[in-house]
Design an enzyme around this catalytic site. Structure first.
Site, PDB file in Angstrom:
ATOM      1  N   THR A   1      21.948  67.701  61.387  1.00  0.00           N
ATOM      2  CA  THR A   1      21.056  66.562  61.540  1.00  0.00           C
ATOM      3  C   THR A   1      20.041  66.903  62.633  1.00  0.00           C
ATOM      4  OG1 THR A   1      21.040  64.153  61.767  1.00  0.00           O
ATOM      5  CG2 THR A   1      22.523  65.314  63.231  1.00  0.00           C
TER       6      THR A   1
ATOM      7  N   GLN B   1      26.658  55.086  62.509  1.00  0.00           N
ATOM      8  CA  GLN B   1      25.486  55.331  63.364  1.00  0.00           C
ATOM      9  C   GLN B   1      25.831  56.319  64.474  1.00  0.00           C
ATOM     10  OE1 GLN B   1      23.884  51.596  64.772  1.00  0.00           O
ATOM     11  NE2 GLN B   1      23.949  50.726  62.715  1.00  0.00           N
ATOM     12  N   CYS B   2      27.123  56.541  64.707  1.00  0.00           N
ATOM     13  CA  CYS B   2      27.518  57.543  65.712  1.00  0.00           C
ATOM     14  C   CYS B   2      27.435  58.911  65.061  1.00  0.00           C
ATOM     15  CB  CYS B   2      28.974  57.366  66.138  1.00  0.00           C
ATOM     16  SG  CYS B   2      29.310  55.844  66.956  1.00  0.00           S
TER      17      CYS B   2
ATOM     18  N   SER C   1       6.945  68.141  56.334  1.00  0.00           N
ATOM     19  CA  SER C   1       8.179  67.810  55.607  1.00  0.00           C
ATOM     20  C   SER C   1       8.441  66.320  55.510  1.00  0.00           C
ATOM     21  CB  SER C   1       9.378  68.536  56.216  1.00  0.00           C
ATOM     22  OG  SER C   1       9.800  67.900  57.398  1.00  0.00           O
TER      23      SER C   1
ATOM     24  N   THR D   1       5.780  72.704  60.749  1.00  0.00           N
ATOM     25  CA  THR D   1       5.089  73.115  61.972  1.00  0.00           C
ATOM     26  C   THR D   1       4.887  74.623  62.073  1.00  0.00           C
ATOM     27  OG1 THR D   1       5.857  71.196  63.179  1.00  0.00           O
ATOM     28  CG2 THR D   1       5.299  73.092  64.508  1.00  0.00           C
TER      29      THR D   1
HETATM   30  N1  ASP Z   1       6.224  67.136  61.112  1.00  0.00           N
HETATM   31  C1  ASP Z   1       6.713  68.494  61.043  1.00  0.00           C
HETATM   32  C2  ASP Z   1       7.388  68.675  59.713  1.00  0.00           C
HETATM   33  O1  ASP Z   1       8.495  68.244  59.546  1.00  0.00           O
HETATM   34  C3  ASP Z   1       7.636  68.758  62.184  1.00  0.00           C
HETATM   35  C4  ASP Z   1       8.195  70.164  62.253  1.00  0.00           C
HETATM   36  O2  ASP Z   1       8.091  70.968  61.373  1.00  0.00           O
HETATM   37  O3  ASP Z   1       8.805  70.457  63.313  1.00  0.00           O
HETATM   38  O4  ASP Z   1       6.803  69.240  58.827  1.00  0.00           O
END
Ligand code: ASP
Length: 339
Positions: free
Chosen positions: A160, A271-272, A58, A12
């Protein structure tokens, strides 16, 4: 003065708007970075800028791109004091985990960052994320792969993605932040990885078949029979709580035993987000003990997946891989003896 390599891989931060939605725009981003006065301000490290081709959202990253990023760092390791990797947030925790294993004996900062709002938009968080990452990389206090985002410096293989909306996109629920960036940058010295004495080397990943299975109430394990074959080298099972799984009808144990006999390394995660898996704790986890599965302890699924790729790339014996999965090799898990 420290010298840093900025590597733009997409995400982004460097996207501009198109009719189909945001997409990476290398030309725009290059111009924006070269015109950013703060990056040339007194006290900032010197830097060079590189970009991967193609620039990617990504979500499109694969093992091949992890290897490319690792190779760029390895080829230039002696020329720079640190590396800032601009990356999309969606799979940043996977790439950070992968690099942490791939870059053995790393003794320099590798900081991944990006943004939730593209740099081309007025309210972008990309500017601060980039500038603070450069300052942290230039300071050289951390010598590991990290994610810097929204004021927090986190160990890469403990992080994460937590929020797709907020400016603080990442958490590391089972490990404290390595630093917090408020008015000043406060390092948490006792949380940092110790200086490595082993020689730096990059170990490229082989694209081995790895799978992730998330359990849910009523899961019908017979449907996984065609998945849990010898072709699958490693599998991460995201269980409930501290390693519990509903083996209704006793269908799972024979499947797990067959997978293990085929050499598949079964790793149990939770999963937690905040959890330490111990397959010996409950009767509902006991079949993992019987099937010879690995307790993933407090590893994230991202770290477990990357670690399986790494170990299958350097060892061929599943027993050796099983042994190393349970041990802390890059600060990715808290070993039983450390508690
Ligand atoms: N879809 C974008 C990516 O992972 C989301 C981002 O960069 O915040 O490239």
């Amino acid at each position: 003065m420290a010298k840093i390599l900025i590597l733009h891989t997409g995400g982004t931060i460097g996207m501009t708007r198109t009719e189909a939605g945001y997409r990476p725009d290398g030309e725009y981003f290059r111009q924006a970075v070269f015109h950013m006065d703060s990056l040339k301000a007194k006290g900032m490290p010197e830097w060079d800028f590189l970009e991967t081709d193609p620039l990617l959202d990504s979500s499109l990253m694969t093992v091949a791109e992890w290897n490319t990023i690792g190779q760029v760092i390895a080829d230039r390791y002696s020329q720079y004091d640190g590396f800032v990797i601009l990356h999309g947030t969606d799979t940043m925790a996977y790439t950070a985990s992968a690099l942490s294993f791939m870059l053995k004996g790393l003794n320099k900062p590798v900081i991944l960052t990006g943004s939730q709002i593209p740099l081309c938009e007025t309210r972008s968080d990309g500017r601060d994320n980039l500038i603070t990452s450069m300052i942290i990389a230039g300071a050289g206090k951390v010598r590991e792969v990290c994610i810097y985002f929204g004021g927090l410096l986190l160990r890469g293989n403990r992080a994460t993605k937590y929020s797709a909306d907020g400016m603080q996109a990442f958490v590391s629920p089972n490990y404290p932040p390595l630093a917090t960036a408020g008015i000043s940058i406060q390092y948490n010295d006792s949380a940092l990885l110790h200086r490595r004495s082993d020689r730096f080397e990059m170990r490229a990943f082989a694209n081995v078949p790895i799978g992730v299975i998330k359990v849910f109430p009523g899961i019908r394990f017979e449907l996984f029979e065609s998945v849990l074959t010898g072709k699958l080298r490693g599998v991460v099972i995201e269980t409930f709580g501290s390693g519990n799984i509903p083996d209704v009808g006793g269908k799972l144990l024979p499947l797990l035993e067959k997978a293990r006999a085929n050499g598949t390394v079964i790793t149990v995660c939770s999963q937690c987000p905040q959890a330490t898996v111990d397959i010996n704790a409950y009767e509902t986890g006991h079949m993992f003990v019987q099937a010879g599965a690995v307790s993933g302890r407090d590893m994230t699924t991202e770290a477990a997946v990357a670690k399986l790729y790494y170990l299958f790339s350097v060892y061929s014996d599943p027993e050796r891989i099983h042994y190393s999965m349970e041990r802390d090799i890059r600060g990715e898990l808290t070993a039983k003896e450390d508690l």
